[in-house]
Enzyme design. Structure first.
Site, PDB file in Angstrom:
ATOM      1  N   SER A 124       8.086 -20.973  11.032  1.00 32.86           N
ATOM      2  CA  SER A 124       7.200 -20.054  10.305  1.00 32.86           C
ATOM      3  C   SER A 124       6.420 -20.800   9.227  1.00 32.86           C
ATOM      4  CB  SER A 124       8.037 -18.947   9.654  1.00 32.86           C
ATOM      5  OG  SER A 124       7.259 -18.210   8.722  1.00 32.86           O
ATOM      6  N   TYR A 148      15.157 -16.884   3.670  1.00 29.20           N
ATOM      7  CA  TYR A 148      14.655 -16.850   5.056  1.00 29.20           C
ATOM      8  C   TYR A 148      13.844 -18.116   5.341  1.00 29.20           C
ATOM      9  CZ  TYR A 148      11.214 -16.100   8.692  1.00 29.20           C
ATOM     10  OH  TYR A 148      10.392 -16.281   9.788  1.00 29.20           O
ATOM     11  N   LYS A 152      14.455 -21.600   7.922  1.00 23.69           N
ATOM     12  CA  LYS A 152      13.494 -22.203   8.852  1.00 23.69           C
ATOM     13  C   LYS A 152      13.278 -23.679   8.495  1.00 23.69           C
ATOM     14  CE  LYS A 152      12.491 -18.599  11.417  1.00 23.69           C
ATOM     15  NZ  LYS A 152      12.919 -18.524  12.832  1.00 23.69           N
TER      16      LYS A 152
HETATM   17  C1  WQD Z   1       0.710  -9.819   3.860  1.00 27.18           C
HETATM   18  C2  WQD Z   1      -0.223  -9.477   2.703  1.00 27.18           C
HETATM   19  C3  WQD Z   1       0.937  -8.961   0.685  1.00 27.18           C
HETATM   20  C4  WQD Z   1       2.752  -5.234   2.150  1.00 27.18           C
HETATM   21  C5  WQD Z   1       5.804 -12.628   5.608  1.00 27.18           C
HETATM   22  C6  WQD Z   1       6.770 -13.758   5.829  1.00 27.18           C
HETATM   23  C7  WQD Z   1       6.332 -14.586   7.004  1.00 27.18           C
HETATM   24  C8  WQD Z   1       6.167 -13.713   8.216  1.00 27.18           C
HETATM   25  C9  WQD Z   1       5.187 -12.589   7.910  1.00 27.18           C
HETATM   26  C10 WQD Z   1       8.236 -13.880   9.451  1.00 27.18           C
HETATM   27  C11 WQD Z   1       0.214 -10.093   1.383  1.00 27.18           C
HETATM   28  C12 WQD Z   1       0.159  -7.741   1.196  1.00 27.18           C
HETATM   29  C13 WQD Z   1       2.026  -6.423   2.086  1.00 27.18           C
HETATM   30  C14 WQD Z   1       2.359  -4.131   1.331  1.00 27.18           C
HETATM   31  C15 WQD Z   1       0.557  -5.431   0.442  1.00 27.18           C
HETATM   32  N1  WQD Z   1       7.418 -13.187   8.630  1.00 27.18           N
HETATM   33  N2  WQD Z   1       0.960  -6.507   1.248  1.00 27.18           N
HETATM   34  N3  WQD Z   1       1.271  -4.281   0.513  1.00 27.18           N
HETATM   35  O1  WQD Z   1       4.338 -11.960   2.970  1.00 27.18           O
HETATM   36  O2  WQD Z   1       2.323 -13.043   4.133  1.00 27.18           O
HETATM   37  O3  WQD Z   1       4.546 -13.125   5.238  1.00 27.18           O
HETATM   38  O4  WQD Z   1       5.709 -11.861   6.787  1.00 27.18           O
HETATM   39  O5  WQD Z   1       8.057 -14.899  10.027  1.00 27.18           O
HETATM   40  O6  WQD Z   1       7.285 -15.579   7.255  1.00 27.18           O
HETATM   41  O7  WQD Z   1       6.740 -14.589   4.680  1.00 27.18           O
HETATM   42  O8  WQD Z   1       3.346 -10.962   5.090  1.00 27.18           O
HETATM   43  O9  WQD Z   1       2.750  -8.675   5.741  1.00 27.18           O
HETATM   44  O10 WQD Z   1       4.477  -9.013   3.887  1.00 27.18           O
HETATM   45  O11 WQD Z   1       2.053  -9.499   3.452  1.00 27.18           O
HETATM   46  O12 WQD Z   1      -0.413  -5.535  -0.324  1.00 27.18           O
HETATM   47  O13 WQD Z   1       2.983  -3.030   1.331  1.00 27.18           O
HETATM   48  O14 WQD Z   1      -0.215  -8.071   2.512  1.00 27.18           O
HETATM   49  O15 WQD Z   1       0.845  -9.058  -0.741  1.00 27.18           O
HETATM   50  O16 WQD Z   1      -0.954 -10.441   0.657  1.00 27.18           O
HETATM   51  P1  WQD Z   1       3.598 -12.296   4.229  1.00 27.18           P
HETATM   52  P2  WQD Z   1       3.214  -9.457   4.567  1.00 27.18           P
END
Ligand code: WQD
Length: 338
Positions: A124, A148, A152
């Site tokens: 990841s 997590y 990885k």
């Molecule tokens: C994306 C964007 C949030 C939720 C994580 C893991 C990564 C992978 C994908 C496993 C960010 C914003 C999110 C919300 C928001 N998982 N957001 N409101 O954090 O980039 O990655 O998930 O492999 O390893 O680290 O993904 O979808 O949580 O967030 O504003 O309710 O959406 O701040 O900018 P992230 P995400």
């Protein structure tokens, strides 16, 4: 060629299984179904018209794992099984270190016992932590910030050491950016139980009026519209990247690392706009404070995979939102989901 897909009933694993079957590989799925459902196996058959052998096995059960290898002459393993919630890993680190590390070490030992030495591993972009510069290349500094991501990171190091210990091993590490969307059929996809962590499943729940509003974590980042930017990649593109890695692995020595991203980022507000366009729904949202641990911007330099795997992502954010919404509509009433 017979391919074992661990976590093959899960979000990414099921899409990988579909692509492999459509390319006429023999597929064996191994899953413990703690974060997936058996209906996925039925829908893989509906999509592909092909049977898939599936075993309800936990990779922590080395005996049961060994039996799968006794019963099947496996050529390559695509290892997708593992816990993957950043938030949960912070609250339950030992659950993540135990499951993700021990299960992978078990798998490698059993593979070695059965003279299987080709492994494609689901890593990841979380291993990069807060980017020092962008776009992220495979040589960018690593700095996993949560348990997590540290599993990885540690597993990458373990697998690299393994590949250097014996020239028989060929190991490909695929660093996923942000997998989203669903198979265009709407028969498989992601829809975590309870309150999901990730942006797309939450937006889909808001669009479907299961949740009242989306909380946008931070509107004061140094980005064009102030919201976080990520390299979202359609899960079907991601799955194809695994098949290209499988078709290329024999030419590789020891280990290879590839970013699987689109090479461009989209902000939270851009995702909202695209989701509203595909669903015809309004997504109520409120900009609140930043989520701890979040970075402002993350997106891939995906040129190495293009060069060495002959793979590029083809779907854009509109496709991703369209297929996520289609899956949301089709998966109503599914009792247990990923
Ligand atoms: C994306 C964007 C949030 C939720 C994580 C893991 C990564 C992978 C994908 C496993 C960010 C914003 C999110 C919300 C928001 N998982 N957001 N409101 O954090 O980039 O990655 O998930 O492999 O390893 O680290 O993904 O979808 O949580 O967030 O504003 O309710 O959406 O701040 O900018 P992230 P995400």
């Amino acid at each position: 060629m017979k391919v074992l897909v661990t976590g093959g009933a899960g979000y990414v694993g099921s899409h990988v299984a579909v692509d492999l079957l459509e390319k006429n590989f023999e597929v064996i799925i191994l899953d413990n179904f703690v974060n997936s459902s058996r209906f996925v196996l039925d829908n893989i058959k509906v999509i592909t018209g092909k049977n898939v052998i599936a075993y309800n096995v936990d990779l922590l059960d080395k005996g049961a794992l060994n039996e799968v290898f006794e019963k099947n002459k496996i050529d390559v393993v695509i290892h997708c099984a593992g816990h993957k919630s950043v938030g949960e890993s912070v609250n339950y680190p030992l659950k993540y270190y135990d499951n993700n590390l021990i299960s992978t070490i078990n798998l490698c030992n059993v593979m070695n016992d059965h003279h299987v030495h080709k492994l494609i591993f689901s890593s990841s972009a979380v291993v990069y932590g807060i980017p020092e510069s962008l776009p992220l290349t495979e040589n960018s500094p690593l700095n996993a910030l949560n348990p997590y991501g540290k599993t990885k990171y540690m597993l990458e190091k373990i697998l690299i050491d393994l590949s250097l210990s014996n020239p028989l091993w060929k190991i490909v590490l695929l660093r996923y950016f942000n997998p989203v969307g669903a198979h265009p059929s709407g028969l498989i996809g992601e829809n975590p139980t309870g309150i999901p962590d990730n942006l797309l499943p939450i937006i889909a729940k808001v669009a479907d009026e299961e949740m009242d509003e989306l909380l946008v974590f931070g509107g004061d980042y140094d980005t064009p519209d102030g919201t976080g930017i990520r390299d979202y990649i359609h899960v079907s593109d991601l799955a194809k990247g695994h098949v290209h890695a499988l078709e290329s692995i024999d030419a590789f020595q020891k280990f290879k690392i590839f970013n699987l991203g689109t090479g461009r980022g989209y902000s939270v507000l851009e995702v909202i706009n695209n989701f509203e366009a595909v669903s015809g729904k309004t997504i109520p949202y409120r900009i609140v404070s930043r989520r701890p641990g979040d970075m402002a911007v993350s997106y891939a330099d995906a040129t190495k995979a293009a060069r060495e795997l002959n793979w590029v992502a083809t779907k854009d954010i509109y496709d991703m939102c369209h297929d996520a919404w289609n899956w949301k509509q089709n998966s109503k009433g599914i009792d247990k989901v990923f």
